[in-house]
Design a protein around this motif. Structure first.
Motif, PDB file in Angstrom:
ATOM      1  N   THR A  73       0.854  -1.187   0.000  1.00  0.00           N
ATOM      2  CA  THR A  73       0.000   0.000   0.000  1.00  0.00           C
ATOM      3  C   THR A  73       0.889   1.235   0.000  1.00  0.00           C
ATOM      4  O   THR A  73       1.780   1.364   0.842  1.00  0.00           O
ATOM      5  CB  THR A  73      -0.927   0.018   1.226  1.00  0.00           C
ATOM      6  OG1 THR A  73      -1.721  -1.172   1.222  1.00  0.00           O
ATOM      7  CG2 THR A  73      -1.845   1.230   1.198  1.00  0.00           C
ATOM      8  N   LEU A  75       1.241   5.277   0.343  1.00  0.00           N
ATOM      9  CA  LEU A  75       0.629   6.479   0.890  1.00  0.00           C
ATOM     10  C   LEU A  75       1.434   7.700   0.460  1.00  0.00           C
ATOM     11  O   LEU A  75       2.602   7.589   0.072  1.00  0.00           O
ATOM     12  CB  LEU A  75       0.584   6.410   2.422  1.00  0.00           C
ATOM     13  CG  LEU A  75      -0.038   5.164   3.052  1.00  0.00           C
ATOM     14  CD1 LEU A  75       0.031   5.271   4.573  1.00  0.00           C
ATOM     15  CD2 LEU A  75      -1.479   4.980   2.597  1.00  0.00           C
ATOM     16  N   GLN A 103      -4.061   7.410   0.916  1.00  0.00           N
ATOM     17  CA  GLN A 103      -3.632   6.326   0.034  1.00  0.00           C
ATOM     18  C   GLN A 103      -3.519   6.802  -1.405  1.00  0.00           C
ATOM     19  O   GLN A 103      -4.344   7.569  -1.902  1.00  0.00           O
ATOM     20  CB  GLN A 103      -4.623   5.169   0.119  1.00  0.00           C
ATOM     21  CG  GLN A 103      -4.220   3.946  -0.695  1.00  0.00           C
ATOM     22  CD  GLN A 103      -5.060   2.737  -0.368  1.00  0.00           C
ATOM     23  OE1 GLN A 103      -5.134   2.314   0.784  1.00  0.00           O
ATOM     24  NE2 GLN A 103      -5.710   2.179  -1.371  1.00  0.00           N
ATOM     25  N   TYR A 120      -6.750   6.242   4.032  1.00  0.00           N
ATOM     26  CA  TYR A 120      -6.314   4.937   4.530  1.00  0.00           C
ATOM     27  C   TYR A 120      -6.503   4.914   6.039  1.00  0.00           C
ATOM     28  O   TYR A 120      -6.099   5.837   6.746  1.00  0.00           O
ATOM     29  CB  TYR A 120      -4.838   4.697   4.196  1.00  0.00           C
ATOM     30  CG  TYR A 120      -4.290   3.417   4.801  1.00  0.00           C
ATOM     31  CD1 TYR A 120      -4.414   2.208   4.140  1.00  0.00           C
ATOM     32  CD2 TYR A 120      -3.658   3.436   6.048  1.00  0.00           C
ATOM     33  CE1 TYR A 120      -3.915   1.029   4.688  1.00  0.00           C
ATOM     34  CE2 TYR A 120      -3.157   2.262   6.615  1.00  0.00           C
ATOM     35  CZ  TYR A 120      -3.286   1.067   5.930  1.00  0.00           C
ATOM     36  OH  TYR A 120      -2.803  -0.088   6.490  1.00  0.00           O
ATOM     37  N   GLU A 122      -6.341   1.849   9.205  1.00  0.00           N
ATOM     38  CA  GLU A 122      -6.174   0.463   9.622  1.00  0.00           C
ATOM     39  C   GLU A 122      -5.790   0.452  11.087  1.00  0.00           C
ATOM     40  O   GLU A 122      -5.326   1.445  11.632  1.00  0.00           O
ATOM     41  CB  GLU A 122      -5.084  -0.193   8.766  1.00  0.00           C
ATOM     42  CG  GLU A 122      -4.922  -1.687   8.970  1.00  0.00           C
ATOM     43  CD  GLU A 122      -6.184  -2.454   8.636  1.00  0.00           C
ATOM     44  OE1 GLU A 122      -6.917  -2.763   9.611  1.00  0.00           O
ATOM     45  OE2 GLU A 122      -6.448  -2.712   7.449  1.00  0.00           O
ATOM     46  N   LEU A 147       3.426  -1.298   4.030  1.00  0.00           N
ATOM     47  CA  LEU A 147       2.828   0.025   4.090  1.00  0.00           C
ATOM     48  C   LEU A 147       3.961   1.038   3.924  1.00  0.00           C
ATOM     49  O   LEU A 147       4.814   1.178   4.795  1.00  0.00           O
ATOM     50  CB  LEU A 147       2.122   0.214   5.431  1.00  0.00           C
ATOM     51  CG  LEU A 147       1.215   1.426   5.617  1.00  0.00           C
ATOM     52  CD1 LEU A 147       0.093   1.427   4.578  1.00  0.00           C
ATOM     53  CD2 LEU A 147       0.624   1.434   7.023  1.00  0.00           C
TER      54      LEU A 147
END
Length: 609
Positions: A73, A75, A103, A120, A122, A147
């Protein structure tokens, strides 16, 4: 600067490593939850082989199940974290943090880059676990995969093109009767992916070996319906191969497993061509040869770089080096071109008093005043839309003749609601969008003649096609799509289904954003095998000209001309960009130089295509 001390001899051949490397730090004894979270996030950005240090921040069970290769992912910056006691599950022995960020994209297990802009969020959970040194905080619920902030992603990954053969039906394209010349089907299509620079922590392969392994695994899901690999299903590198090394001639031996051992020479040559073109995009120096080996070490086939040219992705584009434009009288003219040399001398106008040439035929000096134009990739024909945007014509640009009847006439009430600029693909088919608000449609003319076929475009959802550009390979289309006051750039997959003597049905599927960073796109052109040159604005920004990968990742920003309204690039990157600039006219960007005005008044600059 030292002012004292002994003089020491220095070997000038010893050069510092120019690559920045990040080393992970193991968790400290007695570290607090915030330190464990920060250390783990930092360790994910490191060059640590197999992420061994990152796993030290996890519980033993989480270390076994966490899969860094599941996805990456991306960012805008590294994630922020803040404690969230309401989500804690383990009382005093549990601690939860929320990770937040903006993101940009996700890179999946196929190494395919997929823009996914948005917020984003989490959670990451820690527990206290017994260790030889007492109870320590460890993460038992890490985020999926890796990440990374954009800067760490750019540092760790590089974009490469792997190549597969265009999958085209045996009939339905190439002339008015719908038949395709089968000899023109064996050309390669670029499939962009991202691989780790240097050594991949999971596979422990260097970047060359990673790229070869990724090629052997097959095309990405998006491109798979329109391409084929000549490697047999299940083909992979021979067990234990972690590094492939070029010899002193810059040739490469590639040992394959038993799945490929029985292929014939014709198929093996195509397999080697896929490898050669993939490696060309990866390495700075020219790859001279690829040798494929069977699992027992015997030679399967050898293909040189020169021999691979018969499968070149550029073969669909022809060898034309000239650009074209519409002059002040509304007629087609040619801008003679030349390929830039290694020294950067590529502006054919330098030292020449003749900057343009008249084009033979009815589009060069005919009765119609033209608004936009497209030249076929074999440099023999052109298609043009009249100044009203109402009619589309096609004619030879090699000899004089009559213009003939229009291929199609739009019924739109205003010029901006009529025909877009046309475009040719490498199969010789002509495409145009009719922007009639009452009957908007995408049209294709097989072989550039005959009756138009309406092409279904999935996923428009009420938006309207404003402009189109076909790729040379014929399996991708770039679209400027407007919805309300916003115009965005999409790339779609062109699918062809053969119906025997009834011809071929063509459709466009799975539109995806090709310039997600831009709030508004005003012009675009193909600029290579998997790259577009785009004119537009970012949110709150000013106009810029930028190269974009077809997967939506940004390649490079180009020094901008003023107020560009149209841009043209060739598939050959050595040819200069050409653009229309309000106030400066038709301008050209020679290799290694600044934009130069070629013609003060003109419109619709294009390269063949």
């Amino acid at each position: 600067m030292p002012t004292s001390g002994d003089i020491k001899s220095v070997d000038p051949s010893q050069r510092a490593d120019s690559e920045v490397k990040v080393y992970a730090v193991s968790p400290q004894d007695g570290a607090q939850p915030v330190d464990i979270v920060d250390g783990f996030l930092e360790a994910m950005t490191s060059d640590d082989l197999q992420f061994a240090t990152a796993r030290k921040y996890l519980t033993s069970q989480a270390a076994k199940t966490w899969d860094p290769a599941a996805e990456t992912t991306v960012l805008t910056d590294g994630p922020s974290r803040e404690p969230d006691r309401q989500l804690d599950r383990g009382g005093l022995d549990g601690f939860t943090y929320k990770l937040r960020g903006t993101q940009v994209a996700v890179v999946d297990q196929q190494h395919a880059y997929r823009p996914e802009a948005g917020a984003y969020e989490e959670t990451i959970h820690l527990v206290r676990r017994n260790t030889p040194d007492g109870k320590e905080w460890r993460i038992d619920s890490p985020p999926k995969g890796l990440l990374l902030g954009q800067s760490d992603f750019v540092r760790n990954y590089q974009s490469v093109n792997k190549y597969y053969f265009a999958s085209l039906p045996a009939s339905g394209s190439g002339n008015s009767t719908g038949s395709t010349d089968s000899s023109r089907q064996d050309w390669l299509v670029a499939d962009p992916v991202y691989v780790r620079k240097r050594i991949d922590p999971e596979s422990r392969m260097d970047s060359v070996t990673q790229t070869v392994a990724t090629l052997l695994s097959g095309p990405t899901n998006w491109l798979k319906p329109v391409v084929d690999s000549r490697f047999p299903t299940g083909t992979a590198l021979k067990d234990g191969i972690k590094s492939l090394t070029f010899d002193d001639r810059n040739a490469l031996k590639v040992p394959l497993n038993a799945k490929a051992s029985q292929v014939g020479q014709g198929q093996c040559r195509k397999m080697a061509a896929q490898l050669l073109f993939t490696l060309r995009d990866l390495t700075a120096s020219k790859v001279t040869q690829v040798e494929l080996e069977r699992s027992d070490g015997s030679q399967l086939c050898v293909l040189s770089s020169d021999q691979a040219e018969e499968f070149s992705p550029d073969r669909a584009s022809g060898t034309a080096t000239s650009a074209y434009f519409i002059n002040a009288k509304g007629h087609l003219e040619r801008l003679p071109g030349s390929v830039a040399s290694s020294t950067g001398a590529g502006d054919s106008t330098a030292g020449s008093s003749k900057t343009t040439e008249e084009v033979p035929g009815p589009l060069g000096a005919g009765p119609k005043t033209l608004d936009s134009v497209a030249v076929s990739r074999d440099d023999r024909r052109a298609a043009a839309v009249t100044v009203s945007g109402q009619q589309l014509y096609a004619a030879s640009i090699l000899s004089d003749g009559e213009l003939g009847d229009p291929l199609v006439t739009s019924q739109g009430k205003r010029p901006e609601d009529r025909l877009s600029a046309p475009s040719w693909d490498g199969l010789g088919d002509l495409w145009v969008a009719d922007r009639d608000r009452a009957h908007a449609r995408l049209l294709r003319f097989a072989g550039g003649t005959g009756a138009p076929q309406t092409v279904n475009v999935a996923g428009l959802d009420g938006a309207r096609i404003e402009s189109i550009r076909m790729s040379a390979d014929g399996v991708r289309i770039a679209l400027l799509v407007s919805e309300g006051k916003k115009t965005t750039l999409k790339v779609g997959r062109v699918e062809r289904q053969s119906h025997g003597e009834d011809g071929v049905t063509v459709s466009v599927s799975e539109l995806r954003d090709a310039a997600p960073q831009m709030a508004e796109v005003t012009a675009m052109s193909w600029a290579g095998h998997s790259r577009l040159v785009v004119v537009g604005k970012e949110f709150g920004g000013v106009q810029e000209v930028r190269y974009m990968q077809t997967d939506g990742s940004s390649a490079a920003t180009i020094p901008g001309a003023n107020r560009v309204t149209a841009v043209a690039a060739a598939d050959d990157s050595r040819l200069p960009l050409v653009a229309l600039s309000q106030g400066d006219g038709i301008v050209r960007l020679p290799f290694g130089a600044n934009w130069k005005t070629v013609v003060e008044k003109g419109a619709s600059p294009v390269y063949p295509g």
